[in-house]
Design a protein around this motif. Structure first.
Motif, PDB file in Angstrom:
ATOM      1  N   THR A   1     -15.883  -3.059 -35.817  1.00 56.06           N
ATOM      2  CA  THR A   1     -15.848  -1.680 -36.313  1.00 56.06           C
ATOM      3  C   THR A   1     -17.085  -0.947 -35.817  1.00 56.06           C
ATOM      4  O   THR A   1     -18.190  -1.488 -35.849  1.00 56.06           O
ATOM      5  N   LEU A   2     -16.869   0.260 -35.345  1.00 58.36           N
ATOM      6  CA  LEU A   2     -17.950   1.158 -34.945  1.00 58.36           C
ATOM      7  C   LEU A   2     -18.122   2.132 -36.106  1.00 58.36           C
ATOM      8  O   LEU A   2     -17.347   3.081 -36.256  1.00 58.36           O
ATOM      9  N   LEU A   3     -19.100   1.881 -36.961  1.00 56.08           N
ATOM     10  CA  LEU A   3     -19.311   2.670 -38.174  1.00 56.08           C
ATOM     11  C   LEU A   3     -20.351   3.745 -37.894  1.00 56.08           C
ATOM     12  O   LEU A   3     -21.529   3.453 -37.731  1.00 56.08           O
ATOM     13  N   GLN A   4     -19.887   4.987 -37.811  1.00 58.95           N
ATOM     14  CA  GLN A   4     -20.753   6.122 -37.484  1.00 58.95           C
ATOM     15  C   GLN A   4     -21.132   6.870 -38.747  1.00 58.95           C
ATOM     16  O   GLN A   4     -20.278   7.235 -39.543  1.00 58.95           O
ATOM     17  N   PHE A   5     -22.427   7.113 -38.913  1.00 58.25           N
ATOM     18  CA  PHE A   5     -22.915   7.975 -39.974  1.00 58.25           C
ATOM     19  C   PHE A   5     -23.283   9.309 -39.337  1.00 58.25           C
ATOM     20  O   PHE A   5     -24.026   9.352 -38.364  1.00 58.25           O
ATOM     21  N   SER A   6     -22.732  10.392 -39.879  1.00 54.81           N
ATOM     22  CA  SER A   6     -22.985  11.719 -39.322  1.00 54.81           C
ATOM     23  C   SER A   6     -23.190  12.707 -40.466  1.00 54.81           C
ATOM     24  O   SER A   6     -23.117  12.347 -41.634  1.00 54.81           O
ATOM     25  N   THR A   7     -23.485  13.944 -40.092  1.00 55.00           N
ATOM     26  CA  THR A   7     -23.618  15.030 -41.061  1.00 55.00           C
ATOM     27  C   THR A   7     -22.934  16.264 -40.499  1.00 55.00           C
ATOM     28  O   THR A   7     -22.634  16.324 -39.302  1.00 55.00           O
ATOM     29  N   GLU A   8     -22.710  17.240 -41.350  1.00 53.02           N
ATOM     30  CA  GLU A   8     -22.034  18.470 -40.932  1.00 53.02           C
ATOM     31  C   GLU A   8     -22.808  19.222 -39.858  1.00 53.02           C
ATOM     32  O   GLU A   8     -22.221  19.902 -39.033  1.00 53.02           O
ATOM     33  N   PHE A   9     -24.128  19.113 -39.868  1.00 47.81           N
ATOM     34  CA  PHE A   9     -24.957  19.928 -38.979  1.00 47.81           C
ATOM     35  C   PHE A   9     -25.512  19.145 -37.796  1.00 47.81           C
ATOM     36  O   PHE A   9     -26.399  19.627 -37.106  1.00 47.81           O
ATOM     37  N   CYS A  10     -24.996  17.965 -37.558  1.00 47.38           N
ATOM     38  CA  CYS A  10     -25.478  17.098 -36.473  1.00 47.38           C
ATOM     39  C   CYS A  10     -24.949  17.590 -35.130  1.00 47.38           C
ATOM     40  O   CYS A  10     -23.738  17.698 -34.930  1.00 47.38           O
ATOM     41  N   ALA A  11     -25.842  17.874 -34.200  1.00 46.42           N
ATOM     42  CA  ALA A  11     -25.434  18.394 -32.889  1.00 46.42           C
ATOM     43  C   ALA A  11     -24.804  17.319 -31.999  1.00 46.42           C
ATOM     44  O   ALA A  11     -23.928  17.620 -31.191  1.00 46.42           O
ATOM     45  N   TYR A  12     -25.250  16.074 -32.135  1.00 48.08           N
ATOM     46  CA  TYR A  12     -24.760  14.995 -31.272  1.00 48.08           C
ATOM     47  C   TYR A  12     -23.576  14.229 -31.861  1.00 48.08           C
ATOM     48  O   TYR A  12     -22.978  13.402 -31.179  1.00 48.08           O
ATOM     49  N   CYS A  13     -23.243  14.481 -33.106  1.00 47.63           N
ATOM     50  CA  CYS A  13     -22.181  13.720 -33.775  1.00 47.63           C
ATOM     51  C   CYS A  13     -20.792  13.922 -33.169  1.00 47.63           C
ATOM     52  O   CYS A  13     -20.057  12.943 -33.008  1.00 47.63           O
ATOM     53  N   PRO A  14     -20.373  15.130 -32.810  1.00 50.38           N
ATOM     54  CA  PRO A  14     -19.033  15.280 -32.220  1.00 50.38           C
ATOM     55  C   PRO A  14     -18.876  14.494 -30.915  1.00 50.38           C
ATOM     56  O   PRO A  14     -17.855  13.837 -30.702  1.00 50.38           O
ATOM     57  N   ALA A  15     -19.878  14.530 -30.053  1.00 48.54           N
ATOM     58  CA  ALA A  15     -19.794  13.773 -28.794  1.00 48.54           C
ATOM     59  C   ALA A  15     -19.789  12.274 -29.071  1.00 48.54           C
ATOM     60  O   ALA A  15     -19.044  11.521 -28.439  1.00 48.54           O
ATOM     61  N   THR A  16     -20.598  11.843 -30.019  1.00 55.12           N
ATOM     62  CA  THR A  16     -20.617  10.425 -30.390  1.00 55.12           C
ATOM     63  C   THR A  16     -19.267  10.014 -30.956  1.00 55.12           C
ATOM     64  O   THR A  16     -18.759   8.932 -30.652  1.00 55.12           O
ATOM     65  N   ARG A  17     -18.677  10.881 -31.762  1.00 57.49           N
ATOM     66  CA  ARG A  17     -17.355  10.610 -32.345  1.00 57.49           C
ATOM     67  C   ARG A  17     -16.317  10.390 -31.236  1.00 57.49           C
ATOM     68  O   ARG A  17     -15.489   9.487 -31.323  1.00 57.49           O
TER      69      ARG A  17
END
Length: 149
Positions: free
Chosen positions: A57-73
């Motif tokens: 499992t690739l468990l990603q922790f993100s936040t609403e205001f994270c700039a890099y989270c969509p690309a990581t997702r």
């Protein structure tokens, strides 16, 4: 304070900040083996509705205001789709600071690589470096004891 001392102090602060920034940049996105004993994580532990993968499992922790989270997702989702038995689970910490504290998340995105038993095998702070992530995931899928090289 003399003008020379003030200038030297400012230059010293700039040099120190530069060194800290370079070290931070070097470490961000790198796969680090899990430290200490193997922490076991389940979907219930992170409030995830989606099941974890049978093999990893690739468990990603993100936040609403994270700039890099969509690309990581997108990267993590693509890796999960390309590998049988691998799941990508994204947990939003925006309204769950207790999870951030429990899993020692100091920046987003933070990704935990879990094996099929839910044991944390590696951790990535920041946007992952794709080649390292793929190699570490392959090691988990092949049952290797060490995840990061």
């Amino acid at each position: 304070m003399s003008p020379l001392a003030a200038v030297l102090s400012v230059l010293g602060l700039i040099a120190a900040a530069t060194v800290v920034g370079l070290v931070w940049k070097q470490r961000t996105g790198r796969v680090a083996p899990a430290s200490g004993g193997a922490q076991i994580v389940s979907p219930a532990d992170v409030g995830a509705a989606a099941p974890f993968g049978e093999k990893a499992t690739l468990l990603q922790f993100s936040t609403e205001f994270c700039a890099y989270c969509p690309a990581t997702r997108r990267v993590l989702g693509g890796l999960a789709d390309a590998n049988d038995g691998v799941a990508h689970v994204d947990v939003d910490l925006t309204h769950s600071p207790e999870l951030a504290q429990r899993f020692r998340v100091l920046q987003t995105p933070t990704t935990l690589l879990l094996d099929g038993d839910g044991a944390v095998r590696a951790r990535i702070g920041g946007a992952p470096k794709r080649a390292e992530l793929e190699a570490s995931l392959a090691r988990i899928l092949n049952g290797d004891a060490h995840v990061a090289a």
